[in-house]
Each structure stands twice: as structure tokens, then as C-alpha cells.
Design a protein around this motif. Structure first.
Motif, PDB file in Angstrom:
ATOM      1  N   ILE A 186      -6.994  13.462 -21.982  1.00  0.00           N
ATOM      2  CA  ILE A 186      -8.228  12.724 -21.692  1.00  0.00           C
ATOM      3  C   ILE A 186      -8.130  12.062 -20.320  1.00  0.00           C
ATOM      4  N   LYS A 187      -6.981  11.483 -20.004  1.00  0.00           N
ATOM      5  CA  LYS A 187      -6.808  10.893 -18.672  1.00  0.00           C
ATOM      6  C   LYS A 187      -6.945  11.966 -17.605  1.00  0.00           C
ATOM      7  N   LYS A 188      -6.357  13.114 -17.853  1.00  0.00           N
ATOM      8  CA  LYS A 188      -6.449  14.227 -16.905  1.00  0.00           C
ATOM      9  C   LYS A 188      -7.897  14.635 -16.691  1.00  0.00           C
ATOM     10  N   LYS A 189      -8.674  14.673 -17.760  1.00  0.00           N
ATOM     11  CA  LYS A 189     -10.064  15.112 -17.673  1.00  0.00           C
ATOM     12  C   LYS A 189     -10.914  14.144 -16.860  1.00  0.00           C
ATOM     13  N   TYR A 190     -10.748  12.850 -17.088  1.00  0.00           N
ATOM     14  CA  TYR A 190     -11.620  11.865 -16.438  1.00  0.00           C
ATOM     15  C   TYR A 190     -11.027  11.312 -15.139  1.00  0.00           C
ATOM     16  N   GLY A 191      -9.759  11.575 -14.915  1.00  0.00           N
ATOM     17  CA  GLY A 191      -9.149  11.281 -13.633  1.00  0.00           C
ATOM     18  C   GLY A 191      -9.290   9.848 -13.170  1.00  0.00           C
ATOM     19  N   ARG A 192      -9.662   9.684 -11.898  1.00  0.00           N
ATOM     20  CA  ARG A 192      -9.706   8.357 -11.291  1.00  0.00           C
ATOM     21  C   ARG A 192     -10.859   7.505 -11.803  1.00  0.00           C
ATOM     22  N   ARG A 193     -11.736   8.092 -12.593  1.00  0.00           N
ATOM     23  CA  ARG A 193     -12.861   7.308 -13.136  1.00  0.00           C
ATOM     24  C   ARG A 193     -12.436   6.375 -14.260  1.00  0.00           C
ATOM     25  N   ILE A 194     -11.221   6.554 -14.764  1.00  0.00           N
ATOM     26  CA  ILE A 194     -10.722   5.650 -15.810  1.00  0.00           C
ATOM     27  C   ILE A 194      -9.246   5.368 -15.524  1.00  0.00           C
ATOM     28  N   ARG A 213     -18.612   3.590 -11.966  1.00  0.00           N
ATOM     29  CA  ARG A 213     -20.061   3.830 -12.025  1.00  0.00           C
ATOM     30  C   ARG A 213     -20.372   5.291 -12.325  1.00  0.00           C
ATOM     31  N   GLN A 214     -19.431   6.171 -12.045  1.00  0.00           N
ATOM     32  CA  GLN A 214     -19.641   7.598 -12.296  1.00  0.00           C
ATOM     33  C   GLN A 214     -19.098   8.037 -13.652  1.00  0.00           C
ATOM     34  N   LEU A 215     -18.492   7.125 -14.376  1.00  0.00           N
ATOM     35  CA  LEU A 215     -17.881   7.473 -15.657  1.00  0.00           C
ATOM     36  C   LEU A 215     -18.946   7.646 -16.742  1.00  0.00           C
ATOM     37  N   ASP A 216     -18.862   8.745 -17.473  1.00  0.00           N
ATOM     38  CA  ASP A 216     -19.718   8.955 -18.645  1.00  0.00           C
ATOM     39  C   ASP A 216     -19.033   8.264 -19.828  1.00  0.00           C
ATOM     40  N   VAL A 217     -19.397   7.005 -20.041  1.00  0.00           N
ATOM     41  CA  VAL A 217     -18.719   6.184 -21.035  1.00  0.00           C
ATOM     42  C   VAL A 217     -18.871   6.758 -22.438  1.00  0.00           C
ATOM     43  N   GLU A 218     -20.064   7.193 -22.781  1.00  0.00           N
ATOM     44  CA  GLU A 218     -20.285   7.707 -24.127  1.00  0.00           C
ATOM     45  C   GLU A 218     -19.497   8.988 -24.374  1.00  0.00           C
ATOM     46  N   THR A 234       0.807  -1.220   0.000  1.00  0.00           N
ATOM     47  CA  THR A 234       0.000   0.000   0.000  1.00  0.00           C
ATOM     48  C   THR A 234       0.841   1.270   0.000  1.00  0.00           C
ATOM     49  N   ARG A 235       2.102   1.182   0.376  1.00  0.00           N
ATOM     50  CA  ARG A 235       2.922   2.387   0.409  1.00  0.00           C
ATOM     51  C   ARG A 235       3.220   2.918  -0.991  1.00  0.00           C
ATOM     52  N   THR A 236       3.107   2.083  -2.012  1.00  0.00           N
ATOM     53  CA  THR A 236       3.331   2.553  -3.377  1.00  0.00           C
ATOM     54  C   THR A 236       2.057   3.085  -4.018  1.00  0.00           C
ATOM     55  N   ASP A 237       0.933   2.886  -3.362  1.00  0.00           N
ATOM     56  CA  ASP A 237      -0.362   3.240  -3.939  1.00  0.00           C
ATOM     57  C   ASP A 237      -0.793   4.608  -3.427  1.00  0.00           C
ATOM     58  N   PRO A 238      -0.928   5.600  -4.302  1.00  0.00           N
ATOM     59  CA  PRO A 238      -1.275   6.949  -3.853  1.00  0.00           C
ATOM     60  C   PRO A 238      -2.761   7.167  -3.597  1.00  0.00           C
ATOM     61  N   MET A 239      -3.591   6.188  -3.939  1.00  0.00           N
ATOM     62  CA  MET A 239      -5.030   6.380  -3.781  1.00  0.00           C
ATOM     63  C   MET A 239      -5.421   6.258  -2.310  1.00  0.00           C
ATOM     64  N   ASP A 240      -6.525   6.892  -1.951  1.00  0.00           N
ATOM     65  CA  ASP A 240      -6.993   6.854  -0.572  1.00  0.00           C
ATOM     66  C   ASP A 240      -7.369   5.430  -0.171  1.00  0.00           C
ATOM     67  N   ALA A 241      -7.342   5.174   1.121  1.00  0.00           N
ATOM     68  CA  ALA A 241      -7.593   3.816   1.620  1.00  0.00           C
ATOM     69  C   ALA A 241      -8.951   3.285   1.180  1.00  0.00           C
ATOM     70  N   GLY A 242      -9.942   4.149   1.072  1.00  0.00           N
ATOM     71  CA  GLY A 242     -11.275   3.692   0.695  1.00  0.00           C
ATOM     72  C   GLY A 242     -11.547   3.718  -0.796  1.00  0.00           C
ATOM     73  N   PHE A 243     -10.504   3.986  -1.589  1.00  0.00           N
ATOM     74  CA  PHE A 243     -10.711   4.098  -3.036  1.00  0.00           C
ATOM     75  C   PHE A 243     -11.179   2.778  -3.629  1.00  0.00           C
ATOM     76  N   SER A 244     -12.207   2.855  -4.480  1.00  0.00           N
ATOM     77  CA  SER A 244     -12.716   1.684  -5.194  1.00  0.00           C
ATOM     78  C   SER A 244     -12.853   2.049  -6.665  1.00  0.00           C
ATOM     79  N   TYR A 245     -12.054   1.414  -7.495  1.00  0.00           N
ATOM     80  CA  TYR A 245     -12.141   1.708  -8.923  1.00  0.00           C
ATOM     81  C   TYR A 245     -13.505   1.310  -9.469  1.00  0.00           C
ATOM     82  N   ARG A 246     -14.045   0.222  -8.959  1.00  0.00           N
ATOM     83  CA  ARG A 246     -15.382  -0.207  -9.391  1.00  0.00           C
ATOM     84  C   ARG A 246     -16.410   0.906  -9.132  1.00  0.00           C
ATOM     85  N   ASP A 247     -16.326   1.538  -7.968  1.00  0.00           N
ATOM     86  CA  ASP A 247     -17.262   2.614  -7.649  1.00  0.00           C
ATOM     87  C   ASP A 247     -17.030   3.825  -8.540  1.00  0.00           C
ATOM     88  N   GLU A 248     -15.775   4.137  -8.808  1.00  0.00           N
ATOM     89  CA  GLU A 248     -15.473   5.280  -9.674  1.00  0.00           C
ATOM     90  C   GLU A 248     -16.008   5.053 -11.087  1.00  0.00           C
TER      91      GLU A 248
END
Length: 743
Positions: free
Chosen positions: A146-154, A64-69, A48-62
Motif C-alpha cells: 500500500i505504501k508503494k502504491k500511494y508513494g509520497r502522498r502518504i 492534497r492529491q491523495l485519494d483518501v477513500e 537535508t543530506r539525510t532527506d532523499p526528497m527533492d528540495a521543493g517537496f511538500s508533504y502538505r501538497d502531496e
């Protein structure tokens, strides 16, 4: 080191303590000083020391908020938004984005399931600087807005593959589908063996060569490798060792693509479909290119292969050294590749960069592709040695001819093969996320039907207890069923109970006679109670652990999750599962054959694939030894007089200085009383490493302590449950899937 002109240091030395214990140089020196020391780094590489995401981060949850289209629209718009710092060929980045996605996924190999697109590892060394990945750093930088725009959602891992899909769609291909769900890693992977060569693109016969014997022989490529040279994804486009010969290249292709899970039809489709669009780049002097990204200067900010002289971009770019497009319309999905391949005779020529390539003997001007910057200029098309193999090889040619006659069939086969290529390491379909997941279940996805979660567990337990099966039978069978899991490509595991199907039921490591006897009992219990055989196998093993812990005076309930299903022969690709066979399992002290790697190195490899830490590996080995579940009933390493009791005796006696170890054969040692010389026990290298390796001994000493008896049992149960549930991707939070949870 840059310093202010007025700065001074004693003796002219740089003030930074490069030799300090925290420096990378010290770690390297340690490996140099003791090269035979067991390196445990692969078990701790993604903590976990190499992972910058918060302890509660869930990519699956993120997700769900992604505007895929909206993301798809942005990616398609990117394809034709040419940037002057790296202009798009013909104003379309499709070929570059497809190559980036392809090379991200194309490192996958079936032998150990490692490589592939599932972690976004192309961002890090060595992949970011492989010769075959030249200028893909530019593709990732083009994607950055594009990665910058959508951030942790992708994730980067998902974005790189989706960019390839959108590139194909923007050029006219109907793709088969796409699944999100790949989570990024945050530093290079240390667990992947890419070969022993000392130089990039080292030919056969060089130091550390991955080939044994003749290159013309079958299956000569070193396992688990899949590429033919260090730094390549597949085969050398100029020919075997850079010498054109399409028939020999076909042999390389057949082997390397098979090791990436592709058959001949898929190989032809992928080769042709990949070369239907885009171009190769070699219109310049490769010697004028700067270093790869990992070796570039600070001011280049992670970009590599920059031209030291000349433009080095557009029509003057150099990547592979081969120069030209394969088709008349390289930004259009069509059947032009086969028209070109079969419509002309081809001859060998050298590119401006000096690479071998095939060019047509005669071609109409209107069939030649236009220059990437000036549509008034026509250029010769090219073919690589691999392309010519599709025309000359007697097995590949009929497939290519069929695709030529039936463009719709070609498009369908390619779309499916592309989907397989880019999703092969994502794991079972239950891990697929997003609106474009195909409904069809595919055999290579190892489908398992959903099991029941409403079974009467007390009734199942009662029948297991009354079965007459020994504790060792129950625990060994559960372990053998679950140990096939590998986190690299999420294959194997207890779900599906494929241990009762071919090929697993016949593996020597599974002790077929014992296994058949045990499974016959479990199948009756499953039939009587409505449980799956898979659940019965795991529950029976867990009950055995509970009984052994009770005998040690540490009552404990082993958590159990019902709901596993039973696979069938029809949903099992037996040939594909053959690579999961455990020819070495240090956990049960089993070794089916001797390898160049030591038994303890093989133990580390298996532990890493199973997602275990060094501590979890230690406690499992110690516990399984005293439970008496060694392969074939061997007594090696069973350092206890209380077999079947979940005690810490293995560690107690391993660290007892009243005993000494003596080699008595290959991979066999005898433990003797120092005072009398009386033999007490035997063991293997896998056992002794827990006393000889300083890190593993620290864990062994912890578990040997008088106050660690309960901790040992608790830790063993936790590690056992982790192994049993590693493939439970159908239960959120239960499976190995989250690297953060397993660190």
C-alpha cells in the motif's frame, strides 16, 4: 567479511579500511576516548543530506492529491488478505495493525514531548528492535504494497496510524476521527533518552535502573521516562519485574499512563479497548527466535525474531511470550472484554513460552475463543497482570464496571482516548489535515483563537516605545514567552500568550514580579490598539532587538508576523502545561536547581527542542548575553561594557588570550587579566563551553572576527525570528514544523 577464494591481502587483512576517519567505528572510539566531551549530534540529526526528497517537496501538497477513500478501502481489504509468510490470526490482521499503531504512538511522554507517532520512527533502531515491538516488522511489511502504491502522498508515520484506525473500523468501532500531517524522518532519532540500563527488560536494581527507592513509592520513575523497563512501551504484562501482583502493576500503570498524558478513565478504556481485539503470542520456545531486525543477518532483509526451528507463524508464533486472546470474538468490537474479565475467576498459569498469565478457573467451552487456524479447536482466554489490575485496583474497578454496564459509553470514551493517543504529539489542530479531522476543539490540543492580522503596527510600536519599559524587560519577556516551544510535540511558544496565565505567570524562571509589571503595560497597549497581548509581547521584543542593533551600528528591521491570538484560562490545561516549565535556560543563564546533567547539556536539550542548530544556539547565547537579559539580572557571562548593544563582545572577550578563566564556585568562573590578575567578568559553564568545545569554539571564533560584526547581527536576528515564529503553524512556511526547513 566474504572474499573470493583466490583473493589475497597483505598479512591476511581485510582490504576495507575500517579505521578510516569516515567509519562509524572511529566516531564511537572518539566518544570512548573523551567520554565527557559535549556531543552536539542531537542538533544536527535531521539535516537535508539525510532527506532523499527533492528540495521543493511538500508533504502538505502531496496530501492534497491523495485519494483518501481509496486508501481506506485498500487498508480495510488488507485486513482480511492473509499472507502465507505471516498468516493473519483468524484471517484478520486487525489486532496486529492496532498494536503497530499503538506502539508507534505509545512512546510519547509529556515530560519532554519526545516519542510518539509523529515521525515514523518505528522503522528505525532502537524502536524497530525493542522487545515490546516484536513482530511489528511484519505489520510494516504487510503495509508495504500500500505504501508503494500511494508513494509520497502518504507518509509511513500517517499510514501506520491510519492502519490502526481502519483495523478498528473494520471490526465495528466507530472511530472519533483521523488527521494526516505526520512527516517521516529518514534515520534514527538521537535526541531521545530511553534509559541508562545496559540490558533489555532489566529489573529494578540492575545497572542503570530507572527507579530510585522503592517501586511501591509514588513518582519514583526517572524523568523524562514513561515506560517501566528498557524496551517496553508501558508496563510489564507479567507484573512488576515479571512478578504477578495486579495491585502493584496498577501503581505502574497509573504512573506510566499519566506520563503519557492519560488519566485513570482513559487508562482503563485504552487497556480494555486494546485487548478487546487480537491476541498475545507465546505458543513456542522464545529461545528459538533469531535476533531482532537490527541484528539480523543480511539475507533476512530487515526482518527479525525469525524462528530458528519450527513454524514460528500462525498458532505457533511467539512475541510477548503470553499466549491467548482476551475475548470470545477477537476480531469483533464488542463488550466481550468486560464480560470475560468480570464473568470469571482467574488463576495464574504459565504459557507454553514460560510467561506468567491469568486464565479462568472455569469457563464454558462456547465462551472460549477458537484457534487462530482451526475454528474447531477452542482455546483458553487469558488476562495479563495489567488486565487484572482493572478488576482489583479500587480506582480502576469502578471505571471498568461503568464501562461494563454501558457499552456505548465505553466505545465513546475509548474512541476519544485512542484519538488522543495517536494524535497527542501532532501539535495544534491547525496542523491537522484531511477530511476526517473532528470539528471539536479539545483541551489537550492547547487551542488558541485566531488573532487579528490587520492591526495598526505603527500605532502599537509607538505605544511600546512610549511605555518606559527597558530594552531588557521587552526582550526577556518575549524570549520567556516563546522559549516554551518544543518541536517534539509542537506545544508551547508565544502564540496564545499563555505566559500571562497559570501556571506560567508564576514560574520562577519567568521572574513573576517583573513579568506582572511588564504584562500590565502590554495589556493596556493591546486594549488600546486591538492587538493581541501575544503580538504585543513579540513585537516589543523585536523592537528591542532593532534598537540594540542600531546602537551597534548595524541598522536592521526584525521581521514580524501579526496574527497571534490570546488563550484563556478556560482553554488552558494548567496541569498539562506544568511540564513545560524551564527549570534550566542557558540562553538567559538561568538554572533553578542543579541536575545530574550539566548546565551545558541542559542547554543542548532545550536548543534541540526549540529546533535550533548549534550555530543558531551559539549566536543566540552570545547576543542575549550582551543584551543584559540574564535571569534575575545576573552579570554572569555578560562579557561587555556596552550592555544593551547587540555587539559581538561576548565572543571577542571569550576568545581573548589576554584573559584567563578561574573556577570560583559551583558553576561559577572568573575571567581575569593575565598580566595583572584583575577580575573582569564572571561566567558559568554554559558560557565557557563556547570556548572549550572545539565545535562551538569554531562558531565563537567566527563571530569574534572583526569582519563578522554585521554577520553576527544578521544571524542573531534570523535565529530570534525563528524562535518567535516557531509555533506559527497558522502561517505556511513560517513555523518550525518542517524539519527540512529547520535543518
Amino acid at each position: 567479511m566474504s572474499m573470493d577464494a583466490n583473493s589475497t591481502t597483505r598479512g591476511g587483512q581485510c582490504p576495507v579500511m575500517h579505521g578510516s576517519p569516515t567509519s562509524a567505528r572511529t566516531a564511537q572510539a572518539q566518544a570512548d576516548w573523551w567520554p565527557r566531551a559535549l556531543n552536539l549530534d542531537i542538533l544536527h540529526q535531521h539535516d537535508t543530506r539525510t532527506d532523499p526528497m527533492d528540495a521543493g517537496f511538500s508533504y502538505r501538497d502531496e496530501l492534497r492529491q491523495l485519494d483518501v477513500e481509496a486508501l481506506k478501502r485498500d487498508l480495510k481489504a488488507l485486513m482480511t488478505d492473509s499472507q502465507p509468510w505471516w498468516p493473519a490470526d483468524w484471517g484478520h490482521y486487525g489486532g496486529l495493525m492496532i498494536r503497530m499503531a499503538w506502539h508507534s504512538a505509545g512512546t510519547y511522554r509529556i515530560a519532554d514531548g519526545r516519542g510518539g507517532a509523529g515521525s515514523g520512527s518505528q522503522r528505525f533502531a532502537p524502536l524497530n528492535s525493542w522487545p515490546d515491538n516484536g513482530n511489528l516488522d511484519k505489520a510494516r511489511r504487510l503495509l508495504w504494497p500500500i505504501k508503494k502504491k500511494y508513494g509520497r502522498r502518504i507518509s509511513w508515520a500517517d499510514l501506520m496510524i491510519l492502519a490502526g484506525n481502519m483495523a478498528y473500523e473494520s471490526m465495528g468501532l466507530k472511530t472519533y476521527g483521523f488527521a494526516f500531517g505526520r512527516e517521516d524522518i529518514w534515520h534514527p532519532e538521537k535526541d531521545i533518552y530511553w534509559g541508562a540500563e545496559k540490558a533489555w527488560l532489566a529489573p529494578t536494581g540492575s545497572e542503570g535502573s530507572r527507579y530510585a527507592g522503592s517501586r511501591d513509592g509514588e513518582r519514583t520513575l526517572e524523568n523524562p521516562l514513561a515506560a517501566v523497563m528498557m524496551g517496553l512501551i508501558y508496563v510489564n504484562p507479567e507484573g512488576v519485574d515479571g512478578q504477578p501482583d495486579p495491585l502493584r502493576t496498577a501503581l505502574d500503570m497509573r504512573e506510566t499512563f499519566a506520563r503519557m498524558a492519560m488519566d485513570d478513565e482513559e487508562t482503563v478504556a485504552l487497556t480494555a479497548g486494546g485487548h478487546t481485539v487480537g491476541k498475545a503470542h507465546g505458543n513456542g520456545d522464545a529461545a528459538q527466535l533469531g535476533p531482532a531486525p537490527e541484528g539480523a543477518d543480511l539475507h533476512e532483509q530487515g526482518l527479525g525474531w525469525n524462528a530458528r526451528s519450527g513454524r514460528g507463524i500462525g498458532r505457533d508464533a511467539v512475541t510477548s511470550g503470553i499466549e491467548g486472546a482476551w475475548t470470545t470474538h477477537p476480531t469483533r468490537w464488542d463488550n466481550g472484554y468486560f464480560d470475560m474479565l468480570f464473568g470469571h475467576e482467574w488463576t495464574l498459569r504459565k504459557s507454553p513460552a514460560g510467561a506468567w498469565q491469568w486464565e479462568p478457573v472455569d469457563i464454558r467451552d462456547e465462551d472460549r475463543p477458537v484457534d487462530v487456524e482451526d475454528a474447531s479447536i477452542r482455546c483458553n482466554p487469558i488476562m495479563t497482570d495489567a488486565d487484572m489490575a482493572l478488576k482489583m485496583d479500587p480506582l480502576y474497578r469502578p471505571i471498568a464496571e461503568r464501562f461494563h454496564r454501558d457499552p456505548a459509553h465505553f466505545s465513546e470514551v475509548f474512541a476519544r482516548a485512542w484519538f488522543k493517543l495517536t494524535h497527542r504529539d501532532l501539535g495544534p489542530k491547525v496542523r491537522y489535515l484531511g477530511p476526517d479531522v473532528p470539528a471539536e476543539d479539545l483541551l489537550w490540543q492547547d487551542p488558541v483563537p485566531a488573532g487579528r492580522s490587520d492591526i495598526d503596527l505603527d500605532a502599537v510600536r509607538a505605544q511600546i516605545r512610549a511605555s518606559g519599559l527597558s530594552l531588557a524587560d521587552r526582550i526577556a519577556t518575549a524570549w520567556d514567552s516563546a522559549r516554551t516551544f518544543r518541536g517534539s510535540d509542537k506545544r508551547g511558544g508565544a502564540n496564545g500568550a499563555r505566559i500571562r496565565l497559570a501556571p506560567q505567570k508564576d514560574w520562577a524562571g519567568n521572574e513573576p514580579e517583573r513579568l506582572a509589571r511588564v504584562l500590565a503595560v502590554y495589556e493596556r497597549i493591546a486594549a488600546d490598539t486591538g492587538a493581541s497581548v501575544a503580538d504585543v509581547i513579540v513585537l516589543a521584543g523585536s523592537l528591542g532587538i532593532e534598537e540594540a542593533a542600531q546602537a551597534a551600528g548595524v541598522p536592521i528591521a526584525v521581521p514580524f508576523l501579526p496574527g497571534r491570538g490570546d488563550a484563556t484560562d478556560a482553554t488552558t490545561d494548567a496541569a498539562s502545561f506544568a511540564v513545560l516549565e524551564p527549570l534550566a535556560d542557558g540562553f538567559r543563564n538561568g538554572l533553578q536547581q542543579h541536575f545530574a546533567a550539566t548546565p551545558e547539556e541542559l542547554l543542548l536539550d532545550r536548543a534541540q527542542l526549540m529546533g535550533l542548530s548549534a550555530c543558531e544556539m551559539t549566536v543566540l547565547v552570545g547576543g542575549l548575553r550582551v543584551l543584559g537579559v540574564n535571569h534575575g539580572g545576573s552579570r554572569d557571562g555578560v562579557l561587555t561594557d556596552r550592555v544593551g548593544v547587540l555587539s559581538n563582545d561576548f565572543f571577542v572577550h571569550l576568545t581573548d588570550m589576554g584573559l584567563s578563566w578561574t573556577p570560583v564556585g559551583r558553576n561559577r568562573y572568573e575571567l581575569r587579566d593575565r598580566a595583572t590578575g584583575t577580575p573582569r567578568w564572571t561566567a558559568t559553564r554554559v558560557d565557557l563551553v563556547f570556548g572549550s568545545n572545539s565545535v562551538l569554539r569554531a562558531y565563537a571564533e567566527l563571530y569574534a572576527q572583526d569582519d563578522s560584526r554585521e554577520k553576527f547581527v544578521r544571524d542573531f536576528v534570523a535565529a530570534w525570528v525563528k524562535v518567535m515564529n516557531a509555533d506559527r503553524f497558522d502561517v505556511p512556511g513560517a513555523a518550525w514544523s518542517d524539519r527540512r526547513a529547520s535543518a
